[in-house]
Design a protein around this motif. Structure first.
Motif, PDB file in Angstrom:
ATOM      1  N   VAL A 135     163.895  62.463  47.829  1.00 50.26           N
ATOM      2  CA  VAL A 135     163.936  62.177  46.394  1.00 50.26           C
ATOM      3  C   VAL A 135     164.240  60.696  46.196  1.00 50.26           C
ATOM      4  N   THR A 136     163.412  60.026  45.429  1.00 45.61           N
ATOM      5  CA  THR A 136     163.618  58.611  45.092  1.00 45.61           C
ATOM      6  C   THR A 136     164.192  58.534  43.680  1.00 45.61           C
ATOM      7  N   ILE A 137     165.341  57.909  43.542  1.00 48.00           N
ATOM      8  CA  ILE A 137     165.961  57.756  42.226  1.00 48.00           C
ATOM      9  C   ILE A 137     165.785  56.319  41.757  1.00 48.00           C
ATOM     10  N   LEU A 138     165.110  56.159  40.632  1.00 46.70           N
ATOM     11  CA  LEU A 138     164.883  54.850  40.027  1.00 46.70           C
ATOM     12  C   LEU A 138     165.896  54.666  38.909  1.00 46.70           C
ATOM     13  N   LEU A 139     166.772  53.678  39.051  1.00 46.69           N
ATOM     14  CA  LEU A 139     167.836  53.439  38.085  1.00 46.69           C
ATOM     15  C   LEU A 139     167.477  52.283  37.160  1.00 46.69           C
ATOM     16  N   ASN A 140     167.532  52.545  35.867  1.00 50.27           N
ATOM     17  CA  ASN A 140     167.262  51.522  34.867  1.00 50.27           C
ATOM     18  C   ASN A 140     168.545  51.289  34.080  1.00 50.27           C
ATOM     19  N   PHE A 141     169.199  50.124  34.288  1.00 50.81           N
ATOM     20  CA  PHE A 141     170.463  49.824  33.632  1.00 50.81           C
ATOM     21  C   PHE A 141     170.266  48.845  32.475  1.00 50.81           C
ATOM     22  N   ALA A 142     170.946  49.138  31.373  1.00 59.98           N
ATOM     23  CA  ALA A 142     170.984  48.240  30.217  1.00 59.98           C
ATOM     24  C   ALA A 142     172.104  48.742  29.322  1.00 59.98           C
ATOM     25  N   ASN A 143     172.410  47.995  28.254  1.00 58.92           N
ATOM     26  CA  ASN A 143     173.422  48.538  27.358  1.00 58.92           C
ATOM     27  C   ASN A 143     172.865  49.794  26.686  1.00 58.92           C
ATOM     28  N   SER A 144     173.737  50.709  26.346  1.00 64.04           N
ATOM     29  CA  SER A 144     173.314  52.040  25.891  1.00 64.04           C
ATOM     30  C   SER A 144     172.449  51.986  24.640  1.00 64.04           C
ATOM     31  N   ALA A 145     172.743  51.042  23.752  1.00 67.41           N
ATOM     32  CA  ALA A 145     171.954  50.933  22.528  1.00 67.41           C
ATOM     33  C   ALA A 145     170.504  50.569  22.846  1.00 67.41           C
ATOM     34  N   THR A 146     170.328  49.659  23.805  1.00 71.72           N
ATOM     35  CA  THR A 146     168.971  49.279  24.218  1.00 71.72           C
ATOM     36  C   THR A 146     168.240  50.457  24.837  1.00 71.72           C
ATOM     37  N   LEU A 147     168.920  51.198  25.703  1.00 66.31           N
ATOM     38  CA  LEU A 147     168.306  52.357  26.352  1.00 66.31           C
ATOM     39  C   LEU A 147     167.931  53.423  25.328  1.00 66.31           C
ATOM     40  N   ALA A 148     168.819  53.679  24.374  1.00 71.05           N
ATOM     41  CA  ALA A 148     168.536  54.684  23.346  1.00 71.05           C
ATOM     42  C   ALA A 148     167.325  54.273  22.512  1.00 71.05           C
ATOM     43  N   ALA A 149     167.232  52.970  22.210  1.00 71.10           N
ATOM     44  CA  ALA A 149     166.078  52.477  21.453  1.00 71.10           C
ATOM     45  C   ALA A 149     164.789  52.638  22.251  1.00 71.10           C
ATOM     46  N   GLN A 150     164.850  52.368  23.553  1.00 71.96           N
ATOM     47  CA  GLN A 150     163.666  52.534  24.397  1.00 71.96           C
ATOM     48  C   GLN A 150     163.234  53.994  24.456  1.00 71.96           C
ATOM     49  N   LEU A 151     164.199  54.891  24.547  1.00 66.24           N
ATOM     50  CA  LEU A 151     163.873  56.319  24.582  1.00 66.24           C
ATOM     51  C   LEU A 151     163.288  56.764  23.242  1.00 66.24           C
ATOM     52  N   THR A 152     163.838  56.265  22.157  1.00 61.02           N
ATOM     53  CA  THR A 152     163.315  56.595  20.836  1.00 61.02           C
ATOM     54  C   THR A 152     161.866  56.140  20.694  1.00 61.02           C
ATOM     55  N   ALA A 153     161.556  55.017  21.343  1.00 61.25           N
ATOM     56  CA  ALA A 153     160.186  54.488  21.288  1.00 61.25           C
ATOM     57  C   ALA A 153     159.242  55.209  22.247  1.00 61.25           C
ATOM     58  N   GLY A 154     159.783  56.164  23.029  1.00 60.16           N
ATOM     59  CA  GLY A 154     158.920  56.961  23.899  1.00 60.16           C
ATOM     60  C   GLY A 154     158.910  56.581  25.361  1.00 60.16           C
ATOM     61  N   ALA A 155     159.832  55.721  25.795  1.00 62.67           N
ATOM     62  CA  ALA A 155     159.863  55.317  27.198  1.00 62.67           C
ATOM     63  C   ALA A 155     160.065  56.541  28.091  1.00 62.67           C
ATOM     64  N   PRO A 156     159.307  56.658  29.183  1.00 59.75           N
ATOM     65  CA  PRO A 156     159.434  57.821  30.067  1.00 59.75           C
ATOM     66  C   PRO A 156     160.711  57.763  30.901  1.00 59.75           C
ATOM     67  N   ALA A 157     161.425  58.869  30.971  1.00 60.22           N
ATOM     68  CA  ALA A 157     162.644  58.962  31.771  1.00 60.22           C
ATOM     69  C   ALA A 157     162.935  60.432  32.020  1.00 60.22           C
ATOM     70  N   ASP A 158     163.822  60.685  32.969  1.00 63.09           N
ATOM     71  CA  ASP A 158     164.211  62.058  33.294  1.00 63.09           C
ATOM     72  C   ASP A 158     165.650  62.370  32.893  1.00 63.09           C
ATOM     73  N   VAL A 159     166.528  61.361  32.985  1.00 65.76           N
ATOM     74  CA  VAL A 159     167.949  61.554  32.689  1.00 65.76           C
ATOM     75  C   VAL A 159     168.448  60.334  31.921  1.00 65.76           C
ATOM     76  N   PHE A 160     169.351  60.578  30.944  1.00 59.61           N
ATOM     77  CA  PHE A 160     169.968  59.492  30.193  1.00 59.61           C
ATOM     78  C   PHE A 160     171.475  59.632  30.298  1.00 59.61           C
ATOM     79  N   ALA A 161     172.158  58.561  30.724  1.00 54.99           N
ATOM     80  CA  ALA A 161     173.622  58.517  30.791  1.00 54.99           C
ATOM     81  C   ALA A 161     174.095  57.352  29.929  1.00 54.99           C
ATOM     82  N   SER A 162     174.839  57.652  28.891  1.00 60.08           N
ATOM     83  CA  SER A 162     175.262  56.650  27.915  1.00 60.08           C
ATOM     84  C   SER A 162     176.738  56.340  28.064  1.00 60.08           C
ATOM     85  N   ALA A 163     177.152  55.164  27.559  1.00 57.50           N
ATOM     86  CA  ALA A 163     178.560  54.777  27.588  1.00 57.50           C
ATOM     87  C   ALA A 163     179.301  55.227  26.339  1.00 57.50           C
TER      88      ALA A 163
END
Length: 300
Positions: free
Chosen positions: A56-84
């Protein structure tokens, strides 16, 4: 007859073995969106997870949580979201990327005041941040760490008066996009003080910093929620990684990186009048357990 009676048992055992083998032979690529403050701990979890699931290859995308949430809202593909914080996870829920029923709190964190090694500005408490000519660095507004920081300052102001927060923010010289950049600025001696999560200052720059505890009655308990994406490309891998993050093995990794475990919350009395000395980061691990166990579960 006796052999025939045992057939169902053999079939059941074979089925269990087959399912276990299938689970142990998981493969694929998992994309995890995680808050910047989780960088070290999630890299360690990725490595530990790989020991059990090497394919299993785990690809980690780190950024501040607000940026990540905005990317997910815009439809960015991901499998898991961990917020601060829970606020940004709620953004993902409201955008229909996450089911609220799937959200789990897996860790907590605390705030700490950091100064460069040597403490050239002779800062010993939050009150010193109101002095003239102090260079203060904070994370930018909109980030979870800044929300917790603002709540902490508001708590101090409730006790000391509105001028406290104004006096602190008068010395603000830089706002960084994430908490790790705040740590870097202080470690390099480019400012006199910063406010960060206690876990963020445990990395390679630990010997370049001094931690000054925040009074318990004003500190904030940061909550870290995690959830699989409803449209995860690898839902089975997402579920397995979630289970790992909530496991006892992950608990040890979290504590080693300055986090504390939600299940450790209990009724521990705190002497709020006690004066706490500055902590070198070599001592912060034990302080983490004490502070987080003593805190309430209120999210700043």
């Amino acid at each position: 007859m006796r052999f025939q009676a045992l057939l169902p048992l053999f079939m059941l055992l074979n089925l269990c073995f087959a399912n276990s083998s299938a689970q142990d032979n998981l493969s694929g690529s998992l994309t995890v969106y995680a808050a910047t403050s989780l960088t070290d701990v999630f890299e360690a979890m990725r490595d530990a997870f790989a020991e059990t699931y090497p394919d299993v290859t785990i690809l980690l995308n780190f950024a501040n949580s607000a940026t990540l949430a905005a990317q997910l809202t815009a439809g960015a593909p991901a499998d898991v979201f961990a917020s601060a914080n829970e606020l940004q996870m709620q953004v993902a829920v409201e955008s229909a990327r996450v089911d609220e029923a799937d959200v789990e709190i897996f860790a907590h964190n605390r705030l700490v005041l950091i100064v460069p090694a040597g403490n050239p500005a002779t800062i010993h408490s939050l009150d010193d941040l109101t002095r003239d000519n102090i260079l203060l660095v904070l994370a930018a507004e909109g980030t979870p760490i800044r929300a917790y920081t603002d709540a902490m300052l508001a708590s101090y102001s409730d006790e000391r008066g509105d001028s406290f927060t104004k006096g602190v923010l008068r010395n603000l010289v830089s706002e960084e996009s994430n908490v790790r950049q705040v740590v870097a600025r202080i470690a390099l001696g480019e400012a006199d003080a910063g406010i960060v999560y206690q876990s963020d200052a445990l990395g390679d720059v630990a010997d370049q910093l001094i931690a000054i505890p925040v009074a318990e009655r004003h500190n904030q308990l940061a909550s870290y929620p995690i959830a699989p994406l409803l449209d995860a490309v690898e839902p089975s891998l997402a579920e397995r990684f979630m289970r790992f993050v909530l496991s006892d093995e992950a608990l040890a990794i979290l504590e080693a990186n300055g986090f504390c475990w939600p299940a450790r919350q209990d009724d521990v009395e705190v002497d709020e009048a006690a004066t706490e000395p500055a902590l070198e980061f070599s001592d912060i691990g034990e302080a983490t357990k004490i502070e987080c166990e003593a805190a309430s579960l209120e999210d700043g």
